[in-house]
Design a protein around this motif. Structure first.
Motif, PDB file in Angstrom:
ATOM      1  N   ILE A  92      34.134  37.018 -45.727  1.00  0.00           N
ATOM      2  CA  ILE A  92      33.289  37.902 -44.906  1.00  0.00           C
ATOM      3  C   ILE A  92      33.483  39.352 -45.328  1.00  0.00           C
ATOM      4  N   THR A  93      34.741  39.728 -45.613  1.00  0.00           N
ATOM      5  CA  THR A  93      35.019  41.099 -46.056  1.00  0.00           C
ATOM      6  C   THR A  93      34.250  41.435 -47.322  1.00  0.00           C
ATOM      7  N   MET A  94      34.253  40.502 -48.282  1.00  0.00           N
ATOM      8  CA  MET A  94      33.557  40.741 -49.545  1.00  0.00           C
ATOM      9  C   MET A  94      32.054  40.916 -49.318  1.00  0.00           C
ATOM     10  N   MET A  95      31.457  40.039 -48.503  1.00  0.00           N
ATOM     11  CA  MET A  95      30.015  40.131 -48.256  1.00  0.00           C
ATOM     12  C   MET A  95      29.662  41.415 -47.514  1.00  0.00           C
ATOM     13  N   ALA A  96      30.455  41.751 -46.480  1.00  0.00           N
ATOM     14  CA  ALA A  96      30.169  42.950 -45.698  1.00  0.00           C
ATOM     15  C   ALA A  96      30.331  44.215 -46.539  1.00  0.00           C
ATOM     16  N   LEU A 148      24.488  41.886 -40.192  1.00  0.00           N
ATOM     17  CA  LEU A 148      25.640  42.654 -40.661  1.00  0.00           C
ATOM     18  C   LEU A 148      26.633  42.899 -39.525  1.00  0.00           C
ATOM     19  N   LEU A 149      26.124  43.225 -38.349  1.00  0.00           N
ATOM     20  CA  LEU A 149      26.988  43.440 -37.190  1.00  0.00           C
ATOM     21  C   LEU A 149      27.716  42.163 -36.812  1.00  0.00           C
ATOM     22  N   PHE A 150      27.027  41.032 -36.927  1.00  0.00           N
ATOM     23  CA  PHE A 150      27.654  39.737 -36.637  1.00  0.00           C
ATOM     24  C   PHE A 150      28.811  39.476 -37.591  1.00  0.00           C
ATOM     25  N   LEU A 189      32.752  39.115 -36.488  1.00  0.00           N
ATOM     26  CA  LEU A 189      33.564  37.956 -36.862  1.00  0.00           C
ATOM     27  C   LEU A 189      34.816  38.381 -37.619  1.00  0.00           C
ATOM     28  N   LEU A 190      34.643  39.351 -38.515  1.00  0.00           N
ATOM     29  CA  LEU A 190      35.775  39.815 -39.317  1.00  0.00           C
ATOM     30  C   LEU A 190      36.877  40.381 -38.433  1.00  0.00           C
ATOM     31  N   TYR A 191      36.500  41.216 -37.482  1.00  0.00           N
ATOM     32  CA  TYR A 191      37.509  41.826 -36.611  1.00  0.00           C
ATOM     33  C   TYR A 191      38.065  40.837 -35.595  1.00  0.00           C
ATOM     34  N   LEU A 212      33.513  51.996 -39.031  1.00  0.00           N
ATOM     35  CA  LEU A 212      32.346  51.186 -39.418  1.00  0.00           C
ATOM     36  C   LEU A 212      31.102  51.618 -38.652  1.00  0.00           C
ATOM     37  N   ALA A 213      31.279  51.993 -37.386  1.00  0.00           N
ATOM     38  CA  ALA A 213      30.137  52.456 -36.593  1.00  0.00           C
ATOM     39  C   ALA A 213      29.561  53.742 -37.171  1.00  0.00           C
ATOM     40  N   THR A 214      30.432  54.661 -37.587  1.00  0.00           N
ATOM     41  CA  THR A 214      29.939  55.909 -38.175  1.00  0.00           C
ATOM     42  C   THR A 214      29.286  55.650 -39.537  1.00  0.00           C
TER      43      THR A 214
END
Length: 249
Positions: free
Chosen positions: A44-48, A183-185, A189-191, A215-217
């Motif tokens: 997930i980290t790689m994709m995000a 992307l938010l999903f 999931l990652l966190y 990430l929000a910023t």
């Protein structure tokens, strides 16, 4: 709003992971289970990271292209004024109209007060450049030099109009909502997986929340830079204001 929703969802994902780590049986969190969770989190980290990098690059490209278009527009306005000045005193009225139009455009696109979106809509409805071109076409050239200058001024006017409509059309483009939701999903999931594996203490929770804020910023920057004429992060008005200083000289 998107940044706040992103921070909220990622923070909730982190807290959900911390709660689950306390509720799940021990054999669900043994070394093998943690390794499996880490593999999923790594994917997930790689994709995000890939998607975020592409989005930042695309938004920056949009912002830079708009900034370049504004700079070129300012240069073309100065050149048009110089052409009209060389045409002779008969074009003084057109030059004054050009100066008024540029000043009005700056006021519409970079208003000191009032909503930015309203200024862009007013700019879309404006027809000052069309009227200016009519005045240029209405000039009566007496020499070949004046005819050449008139033609060149008309070409510049059409190029400025094209730039104007390109920016108006570009302002209608927005990031697809499903894209942002997916992307938010992924980030949530990652966190959640981070919270599942992390120890429960104030330091870890603080770092997790700060990561959610970062990430929000990032998403805030992406959304705002994708709307360089209407967002909170707007292109500079300096090129057009500098052009205004040179008009009529």
């Amino acid at each position: 709003m998107i940044a706040l929703v992103t921070a909220g969802c990622i923070s909730c994902g982190t807290l959900l992971g911390l709660i689950l780590s306390k509720m799940l049986p021990e054999h669900h969190l043994n070394a093998d289970s943690k390794d499996a969770v880490k593999m999923g989190a790594g994917m997930i980290t790689m994709m995000a990271a890939l998607v975020l990098g592409l989005l930042v690059s695309s938004a920056k490209s949009t912002f830079d292209s708009t900034n370049a278009a504004i700079t070129q527009c300012g240069a073309k306005v100065i050149l048009m004024d110089r052409l009209l000045a060389n045409y002779g005193p008969e074009a003084n009225g057109v030059r004054e109209e050009l100066r008024r139009n540029v000043a009005a455009g700056i006021e519409m696109l970079w208003p000191e007060e009032g909503p930015i979106e309203a200024g862009l809509k007013t700019f879309e409805r404006a027809s000052a450049m069309e009227k200016l071109l009519e005045q240029i076409r209405g000039l009566k050239p007496q020499t070949d030099a004046q005819r050449t200058l008139q033609t060149q001024a008309q070409v510049l006017g059409h190029e400025i109009m094209l730039t104007r409509w390109l920016q108006i059309e570009q302002a209608q483009l927005t990031l697809p909502a499903p894209f942002l939701v997916i992307l938010l999903f992924w980030l949530t999931l990652l966190y959640t997986s981070f919270g599942l594996l992390a120890p429960r203490n104030a330091t870890v929770i603080t770092i997790m929340l700060l990561g959610a804020l970062a990430l929000a910023t990032a998403l805030f920057l992406i959304v705002e830079m994708s709307r360089p004429m209407a967002g909170a992060i707007k292109v500079s008005s300096a090129p057009m204001r500098k052009a205004l200083e040179h008009l009529g000289r």
